[in-house]
Design a protein around this motif. Sequence first.
Motif, mmCIF file in Angstrom:
data_model
loop_
_atom_site.group_PDB
_atom_site.id
_atom_site.type_symbol
_atom_site.label_atom_id
_atom_site.label_comp_id
_atom_site.label_asym_id
_atom_site.label_seq_id
_atom_site.Cartn_x
_atom_site.Cartn_y
_atom_site.Cartn_z
ATOM 1 N N UNK A 1 2.862 28.089 -40.823
ATOM 2 C CA UNK A 1 1.922 28.181 -41.947
ATOM 3 C C UNK A 1 1.894 26.957 -42.862
ATOM 4 N N UNK A 2 2.954 26.150 -42.841
ATOM 5 C CA UNK A 2 3.010 24.992 -43.740
ATOM 6 C C UNK A 2 2.626 23.723 -43.007
ATOM 7 N N UNK A 3 2.417 22.640 -43.765
ATOM 8 C CA UNK A 3 1.956 21.382 -43.172
ATOM 9 C C UNK A 3 2.657 20.189 -43.819
ATOM 10 N N UNK A 4 2.679 19.092 -43.070
ATOM 11 C CA UNK A 4 3.071 17.792 -43.609
ATOM 12 C C UNK A 4 4.514 17.697 -44.065
ATOM 13 N N UNK A 5 4.724 16.804 -45.047
ATOM 14 C CA UNK A 5 6.083 16.543 -45.523
ATOM 15 C C UNK A 5 6.673 17.759 -46.236
ATOM 16 N N UNK A 6 5.837 18.584 -46.835
ATOM 17 C CA UNK A 6 6.336 19.806 -47.462
ATOM 18 C C UNK A 6 6.939 20.725 -46.408
ATOM 19 N N UNK A 7 6.265 20.859 -45.297
ATOM 20 C CA UNK A 7 6.789 21.668 -44.186
ATOM 21 C C UNK A 7 8.131 21.121 -43.706
ATOM 22 N N UNK A 8 8.204 19.817 -43.489
ATOM 23 C CA UNK A 8 9.450 19.198 -43.026
ATOM 24 C C UNK A 8 10.589 19.485 -43.997
ATOM 25 N N UNK A 9 10.334 19.271 -45.289
ATOM 26 C CA UNK A 9 11.361 19.469 -46.307
ATOM 27 C C UNK A 9 11.800 20.931 -46.376
ATOM 28 N N UNK A 10 10.854 21.845 -46.326
ATOM 29 C CA UNK A 10 11.173 23.267 -46.456
ATOM 30 C C UNK A 10 11.960 23.773 -45.249
ATOM 31 N N UNK A 11 11.584 23.346 -44.047
ATOM 32 C CA UNK A 11 12.311 23.785 -42.853
ATOM 33 C C UNK A 11 13.743 23.260 -42.882
ATOM 34 N N UNK A 12 13.923 22.015 -43.293
ATOM 35 C CA UNK A 12 15.276 21.479 -43.422
ATOM 36 C C UNK A 12 16.072 22.285 -44.443
ATOM 37 N N UNK A 13 15.459 22.598 -45.563
ATOM 38 C CA UNK A 13 16.118 23.340 -46.632
ATOM 39 C C UNK A 13 16.548 24.732 -46.166
ATOM 40 N N UNK A 14 15.735 25.364 -45.336
ATOM 41 C CA UNK A 14 16.014 26.731 -44.909
ATOM 42 C C UNK A 14 17.033 26.820 -43.783
ATOM 43 N N UNK A 15 17.337 25.702 -43.151
ATOM 44 C CA UNK A 15 18.419 25.700 -42.169
ATOM 45 C C UNK A 15 19.751 25.562 -42.885
ATOM 46 N N UNK A 16 20.796 26.141 -42.303
ATOM 47 C CA UNK A 16 22.127 25.965 -42.873
ATOM 48 C C UNK A 16 22.575 24.525 -42.673
ATOM 49 N N UNK A 17 23.484 24.072 -43.520
ATOM 50 C CA UNK A 17 23.814 22.645 -43.594
ATOM 51 C C UNK A 17 24.171 22.003 -42.245
ATOM 52 N N UNK A 18 25.004 22.607 -41.396
ATOM 53 C CA UNK A 18 25.310 21.957 -40.112
ATOM 54 C C UNK A 18 24.084 21.813 -39.213
ATOM 55 N N UNK A 19 23.266 22.879 -39.141
ATOM 56 C CA UNK A 19 22.039 22.808 -38.336
ATOM 57 C C UNK A 19 21.066 21.777 -38.908
ATOM 58 N N UNK A 20 20.968 21.739 -40.235
ATOM 59 C CA UNK A 20 20.080 20.776 -40.893
ATOM 60 C C UNK A 20 20.464 19.347 -40.520
ATOM 61 N N UNK A 21 21.745 19.028 -40.611
ATOM 62 C CA UNK A 21 22.189 17.674 -40.295
ATOM 63 C C UNK A 21 22.025 17.370 -38.810
ATOM 64 N N UNK A 22 22.227 18.377 -37.962
ATOM 65 C CA UNK A 22 22.010 18.182 -36.523
ATOM 66 C C UNK A 22 20.541 17.858 -36.249
ATOM 67 N N UNK A 23 19.638 18.563 -36.919
ATOM 68 C CA UNK A 23 18.201 18.308 -36.763
ATOM 69 C C UNK A 23 17.848 16.901 -37.241
#
Length: 321
Positions: free
Chosen positions: A70-92
Amino acid sequence: MRMASLRLPDSIPSPVQDSERLNQALQGRGVDEKVIVWILGHRNAIQRKQIKDTYQQLYKESIIHRLQSKLFGVFKTAMILWMNEAPERDAILANMALKRKRKKINQLQVLVEIACASSPDHLMAVRQAYFSLYECSLEEDITSNISTSLQKLLVGLVSSYRHDRELVDFNLAKSEATKLHEAIEKKQLDHDDVVWIMTTRNFFQLRATFVCYKQSYEVAIDQAINSSGNGDLGSILRGVILCIVSPEKHFVEVIRASTIGYWTKDEDSLTRAIVTRAEIDMTKIKEEYFKMNNTNLDDVVRRDASGVYKSFLMALIGEKI
Protein backbone atom coordinates in the motif's frame (compact mmCIF):
# COMPACT_ATOMS: atom_id res chain seq x y z
CA MET A 1 20.98 9.93 30.03
CA ARG A 2 18.19 9.19 27.55
CA MET A 3 19.89 8.47 24.22
CA ALA A 4 16.96 7.24 22.11
CA SER A 5 15.05 10.03 20.36
CA LEU A 6 11.77 8.16 19.87
CA ARG A 7 8.90 9.77 21.78
CA LEU A 8 5.99 7.68 23.09
CA PRO A 9 2.56 9.11 23.96
CA ASP A 10 1.58 9.28 27.64
CA SER A 11 -1.28 6.88 27.01
CA ILE A 12 -0.65 4.07 24.53
CA PRO A 13 -3.59 2.13 23.04
CA SER A 14 -3.59 -1.64 23.20
CA PRO A 15 -2.05 -3.64 20.31
CA VAL A 16 -5.60 -4.60 19.29
CA GLN A 17 -6.68 -0.95 19.09
CA ASP A 18 -3.53 -0.02 17.15
CA SER A 19 -4.03 -2.93 14.76
CA GLU A 20 -7.65 -2.00 14.12
CA ARG A 21 -6.77 1.64 13.38
CA LEU A 22 -3.92 0.57 11.11
CA ASN A 23 -6.20 -1.82 9.24
CA GLN A 24 -8.70 0.99 8.68
CA ALA A 25 -5.91 3.30 7.48
CA LEU A 26 -4.79 0.65 4.96
CA GLN A 27 -8.22 -0.09 3.51
CA GLY A 28 -9.38 0.76 0.00
CA ARG A 29 -7.48 2.69 -2.65
CA GLY A 30 -6.46 5.57 -0.43
CA VAL A 31 -4.12 5.14 2.49
CA ASP A 32 -4.24 7.32 5.59
CA GLU A 33 -0.49 7.80 5.88
CA LYS A 34 -0.82 10.29 8.74
CA VAL A 35 -2.45 7.64 10.93
CA ILE A 36 0.27 5.13 10.04
CA VAL A 37 2.99 7.60 11.01
CA TRP A 38 1.15 8.67 14.15
CA ILE A 39 0.89 5.08 15.40
CA LEU A 40 4.04 3.34 14.18
CA GLY A 41 6.27 6.42 14.47
CA HIS A 42 5.51 6.55 18.20
CA ARG A 43 5.89 2.90 19.25
CA ASN A 44 9.07 1.24 20.45
CA ALA A 45 10.43 -2.10 19.24
CA ILE A 46 8.51 -4.17 21.80
CA GLN A 47 5.25 -2.38 21.01
CA ARG A 48 5.77 -2.74 17.24
CA LYS A 49 6.36 -6.48 17.72
CA GLN A 50 3.09 -6.72 19.66
CA ILE A 51 1.29 -4.89 16.85
CA LYS A 52 2.77 -7.23 14.24
CA ASP A 53 1.71 -10.32 16.19
CA THR A 54 -1.75 -8.95 16.94
CA TYR A 55 -2.37 -7.82 13.35
CA GLN A 56 -1.43 -11.28 12.11
CA GLN A 57 -3.85 -12.90 14.56
CA LEU A 58 -6.71 -10.53 13.73
CA TYR A 59 -6.40 -10.36 9.93
CA LYS A 60 -4.35 -13.47 9.02
CA GLU A 61 -1.92 -11.22 7.16
CA SER A 62 1.49 -9.76 7.89
CA ILE A 63 1.27 -6.03 8.49
CA ILE A 64 4.67 -5.69 6.81
CA HIS A 65 3.28 -7.28 3.63
CA ARG A 66 0.23 -5.04 3.88
CA LEU A 67 2.40 -1.93 4.19
CA GLN A 68 4.56 -3.09 1.27
CA SER A 69 1.50 -3.37 -0.95
CA LYS A 70 0.00 0.00 0.00
CA LEU A 71 2.91 2.42 0.50
CA PHE A 72 5.28 3.95 -2.05
CA GLY A 73 8.73 5.44 -2.47
CA VAL A 74 11.18 6.36 0.27
CA PHE A 75 8.41 6.40 2.88
CA LYS A 76 7.69 2.76 2.10
CA THR A 77 11.38 1.86 2.35
CA ALA A 78 11.76 3.65 5.69
CA MET A 79 8.58 2.18 7.18
CA ILE A 80 9.38 -1.40 6.17
CA LEU A 81 12.86 -1.09 7.68
CA TRP A 82 11.35 0.36 10.86
CA MET A 83 8.84 -2.48 11.19
CA ASN A 84 11.48 -5.18 10.94
CA GLU A 85 13.30 -6.18 14.10
CA ALA A 86 16.83 -4.80 14.37
CA PRO A 87 18.78 -7.91 13.19
CA GLU A 88 16.48 -8.44 10.19
CA ARG A 89 16.58 -4.71 9.40
CA ASP A 90 20.38 -4.66 9.31
CA ALA A 91 20.45 -7.87 7.25
CA ILE A 92 18.12 -6.24 4.71
CA LEU A 93 20.24 -3.08 4.61
CA ALA A 94 23.41 -5.14 4.10
CA ASN A 95 21.80 -7.09 1.27
CA MET A 96 20.52 -3.92 -0.39
CA ALA A 97 24.03 -2.46 -0.31
CA LEU A 98 25.68 -5.63 -1.63
CA LYS A 99 23.20 -6.24 -4.45
CA ARG A 100 23.31 -2.74 -5.94
CA LYS A 101 24.67 -2.71 -9.47
CA ARG A 102 26.52 0.53 -8.81
CA LYS A 103 27.96 0.22 -5.33
CA LYS A 104 28.96 3.45 -3.63
CA ILE A 105 31.31 3.39 -0.70
CA ASN A 106 28.93 5.40 1.49
CA GLN A 107 26.32 2.64 1.09
CA LEU A 108 28.82 -0.12 1.92
CA GLN A 109 29.46 1.67 5.22
CA VAL A 110 26.38 -0.17 6.55
CA LEU A 111 28.60 -3.26 6.84
CA VAL A 112 31.02 -1.28 8.99
CA GLU A 113 28.16 0.03 11.13
CA ILE A 114 26.82 -3.47 11.74
CA ALA A 115 30.27 -4.72 12.74
CA CYS A 116 31.64 -1.72 14.63
CA ALA A 117 28.77 0.47 15.88
CA SER A 118 26.86 -2.41 17.48
CA SER A 119 27.49 -5.11 20.05
CA PRO A 120 29.13 -8.45 19.14
CA ASP A 121 25.86 -10.20 19.98
CA HIS A 122 23.96 -7.96 17.57
CA LEU A 123 26.45 -8.77 14.80
CA MET A 124 25.88 -12.49 15.42
CA ALA A 125 22.10 -11.95 15.27
CA VAL A 126 22.43 -10.06 11.97
CA ARG A 127 24.49 -12.88 10.46
CA GLN A 128 21.86 -15.42 11.51
CA ALA A 129 19.05 -13.23 10.15
CA TYR A 130 20.93 -12.77 6.86
CA PHE A 131 21.21 -16.52 6.35
CA SER A 132 17.52 -17.02 7.23
CA LEU A 133 16.40 -14.34 4.79
CA TYR A 134 18.72 -15.05 1.86
CA GLU A 135 19.88 -18.69 2.35
CA CYS A 136 23.43 -17.47 2.00
CA SER A 137 25.97 -16.21 4.52
CA LEU A 138 26.81 -12.52 4.71
CA GLU A 139 30.46 -13.43 4.13
CA GLU A 140 29.62 -15.32 0.94
CA ASP A 141 27.66 -12.39 -0.45
CA ILE A 142 30.51 -9.99 0.34
CA THR A 143 32.96 -12.26 -1.46
CA SER A 144 30.76 -12.59 -4.55
CA ASN A 145 29.69 -8.94 -4.79
CA ILE A 146 32.60 -6.81 -3.57
CA SER A 147 35.89 -5.94 -5.25
CA THR A 148 38.90 -7.97 -4.13
CA SER A 149 40.61 -4.97 -2.54
CA LEU A 150 37.81 -4.61 0.03
CA GLN A 151 36.91 -8.26 0.58
CA LYS A 152 39.52 -9.18 3.16
CA LEU A 153 38.69 -6.31 5.50
CA LEU A 154 34.89 -6.52 5.15
CA VAL A 155 34.75 -10.30 5.55
CA GLY A 156 37.01 -10.01 8.59
CA LEU A 157 34.79 -7.33 10.14
CA VAL A 158 31.51 -9.24 9.82
CA SER A 159 32.88 -12.69 10.69
CA SER A 160 34.78 -11.96 13.89
CA TYR A 161 33.40 -12.07 17.42
CA ARG A 162 35.05 -9.48 19.63
CA HIS A 163 34.90 -9.89 23.39
CA ASP A 164 32.83 -7.12 24.92
CA ARG A 165 34.86 -6.88 28.13
CA GLU A 166 36.99 -3.90 29.07
CA LEU A 167 40.37 -5.58 28.68
CA VAL A 168 43.35 -3.49 27.54
CA ASP A 169 47.00 -4.50 27.14
CA PHE A 170 48.89 -1.20 26.83
CA ASN A 171 52.13 -2.84 25.65
CA LEU A 172 50.16 -4.55 22.89
CA ALA A 173 48.48 -1.24 22.02
CA LYS A 174 51.88 0.42 21.59
CA SER A 175 53.33 -2.38 19.43
CA GLU A 176 50.22 -2.59 17.24
CA ALA A 177 50.18 1.18 16.80
CA THR A 178 53.69 0.77 15.36
CA LYS A 179 52.51 -1.97 12.97
CA LEU A 180 49.61 0.18 11.81
CA HIS A 181 51.92 3.15 11.29
CA GLU A 182 54.32 1.11 9.16
CA ALA A 183 51.48 -0.17 6.95
CA ILE A 184 49.98 3.31 6.54
CA GLU A 185 53.37 4.82 5.69
CA LYS A 186 53.86 2.16 3.00
CA LYS A 187 50.25 2.65 1.81
CA GLN A 188 49.56 -1.03 2.50
CA LEU A 189 46.13 -0.70 4.08
CA ASP A 190 45.25 -4.26 3.09
CA HIS A 191 48.26 -5.65 4.96
CA ASP A 192 47.46 -8.71 7.07
CA ASP A 193 48.50 -6.86 10.25
CA VAL A 194 46.00 -4.07 9.58
CA VAL A 195 43.15 -6.48 8.88
CA TRP A 196 43.98 -8.68 11.87
CA ILE A 197 44.19 -5.78 14.33
CA MET A 198 41.08 -3.99 13.08
CA THR A 199 38.89 -7.09 12.90
CA THR A 200 39.84 -9.07 16.02
CA ARG A 201 40.76 -6.70 18.85
CA ASN A 202 38.03 -5.60 21.24
CA PHE A 203 36.91 -1.99 21.01
CA PHE A 204 38.59 -0.98 24.29
CA GLN A 205 41.92 -2.36 23.04
CA LEU A 206 41.56 -0.58 19.71
CA ARG A 207 40.75 2.76 21.33
CA ALA A 208 43.95 2.42 23.39
CA THR A 209 45.87 1.59 20.20
CA PHE A 210 44.51 4.69 18.47
CA VAL A 211 45.54 6.83 21.45
CA CYS A 212 49.06 5.34 21.33
CA TYR A 213 49.19 6.07 17.61
CA LYS A 214 48.45 9.74 18.14
CA GLN A 215 50.88 10.03 21.04
CA SER A 216 53.68 8.35 19.08
CA TYR A 217 53.18 9.98 15.67
CA GLU A 218 51.42 13.25 16.54
CA VAL A 219 48.56 12.63 14.14
CA ALA A 220 45.25 10.83 14.57
CA ILE A 221 45.20 7.48 12.79
CA ASP A 222 42.15 8.37 10.67
CA GLN A 223 43.90 11.53 9.47
CA ALA A 224 47.02 9.51 8.65
CA ILE A 225 44.93 7.10 6.58
CA ASN A 226 43.23 10.01 4.84
CA SER A 227 46.63 11.48 3.94
CA SER A 228 47.77 8.16 2.47
CA GLY A 229 45.02 8.53 -0.16
CA ASN A 230 44.04 4.88 -0.43
CA GLY A 231 40.60 5.37 -2.01
CA ASP A 232 37.71 3.10 -1.04
CA LEU A 233 39.73 0.96 1.35
CA GLY A 234 40.85 4.08 3.19
CA SER A 235 37.25 5.28 3.41
CA ILE A 236 36.14 1.96 4.88
CA LEU A 237 38.99 1.98 7.41
CA ARG A 238 38.20 5.53 8.50
CA GLY A 239 34.59 4.43 8.98
CA VAL A 240 35.78 1.53 11.15
CA ILE A 241 37.86 3.86 13.33
CA LEU A 242 35.10 6.45 13.72
CA CYS A 243 32.46 3.82 14.55
CA ILE A 244 34.72 2.38 17.25
CA VAL A 245 35.82 5.72 18.73
CA SER A 246 32.61 7.74 18.34
CA PRO A 247 29.60 6.17 16.59
CA GLU A 248 27.62 9.40 16.92
CA LYS A 249 30.26 11.32 14.94
CA HIS A 250 30.17 8.65 12.24
CA PHE A 251 26.41 9.00 11.87
CA VAL A 252 26.68 12.79 11.83
CA GLU A 253 28.98 12.42 8.84
CA VAL A 254 26.60 9.94 7.18
CA ILE A 255 23.68 12.36 7.59
CA ARG A 256 25.65 15.41 6.51
CA ALA A 257 26.95 13.65 3.38
CA SER A 258 23.43 12.46 2.55
CA THR A 259 21.99 15.99 2.55
CA ILE A 260 24.66 17.89 0.61
CA GLY A 261 23.59 19.48 -2.67
CA TYR A 262 20.31 19.30 -4.55
CA TRP A 263 20.89 16.58 -7.12
CA THR A 264 23.21 14.51 -4.95
CA LYS A 265 21.00 13.81 -1.94
CA ASP A 266 21.23 10.25 -0.66
CA GLU A 267 17.87 9.38 0.88
CA ASP A 268 18.90 5.77 1.49
CA SER A 269 21.74 6.81 3.80
CA LEU A 270 19.59 9.40 5.58
CA THR A 271 16.90 6.78 6.13
CA ARG A 272 19.42 4.21 7.34
CA ALA A 273 21.01 6.55 9.87
CA ILE A 274 17.73 7.69 11.39
CA VAL A 275 15.84 4.40 11.35
CA THR A 276 18.71 2.36 12.80
CA ARG A 277 19.73 4.83 15.53
CA ALA A 278 16.38 6.27 16.68
CA GLU A 279 16.18 3.75 19.54
CA ILE A 280 19.92 3.68 20.29
CA ASP A 281 21.71 7.04 20.39
CA MET A 282 19.92 9.56 18.18
CA THR A 283 19.83 12.12 21.01
CA LYS A 284 23.66 12.03 21.13
CA ILE A 285 23.81 12.19 17.32
CA LYS A 286 21.61 15.30 17.34
CA GLU A 287 23.82 16.97 19.97
CA GLU A 288 26.95 16.08 18.03
CA TYR A 289 25.37 17.30 14.77
CA PHE A 290 24.81 20.71 16.29
CA LYS A 291 28.38 20.86 17.65
CA MET A 292 29.90 19.93 14.30
CA ASN A 293 27.60 21.91 11.99
CA ASN A 294 26.11 24.70 14.13
CA THR A 295 22.64 23.75 12.97
CA ASN A 296 19.89 21.50 14.30
CA LEU A 297 19.31 18.11 12.71
CA ASP A 298 15.55 18.74 12.95
CA ASP A 299 15.94 21.77 10.67
CA VAL A 300 18.01 19.78 8.18
CA VAL A 301 15.37 17.03 7.95
CA ARG A 302 12.60 19.62 7.57
CA ARG A 303 14.56 21.24 4.73
CA ASP A 304 15.69 18.13 2.87
CA ALA A 305 12.82 15.67 3.25
CA SER A 306 9.25 16.16 2.12
CA GLY A 307 5.71 14.90 2.55
CA VAL A 308 4.88 11.94 4.76
CA TYR A 309 8.51 10.75 4.58
CA LYS A 310 9.52 13.97 6.34
CA SER A 311 6.76 13.51 8.94
CA PHE A 312 7.98 10.00 9.65
CA LEU A 313 11.63 10.97 10.03
CA MET A 314 10.66 13.89 12.26
CA ALA A 315 8.74 11.47 14.50
CA LEU A 316 11.77 9.17 14.76
CA ILE A 317 14.18 11.96 15.68
CA GLY A 318 11.90 13.11 18.45
CA GLU A 319 9.64 15.91 17.25
CA LYS A 320 7.26 16.84 20.05
CA ILE A 321 3.98 14.92 19.97
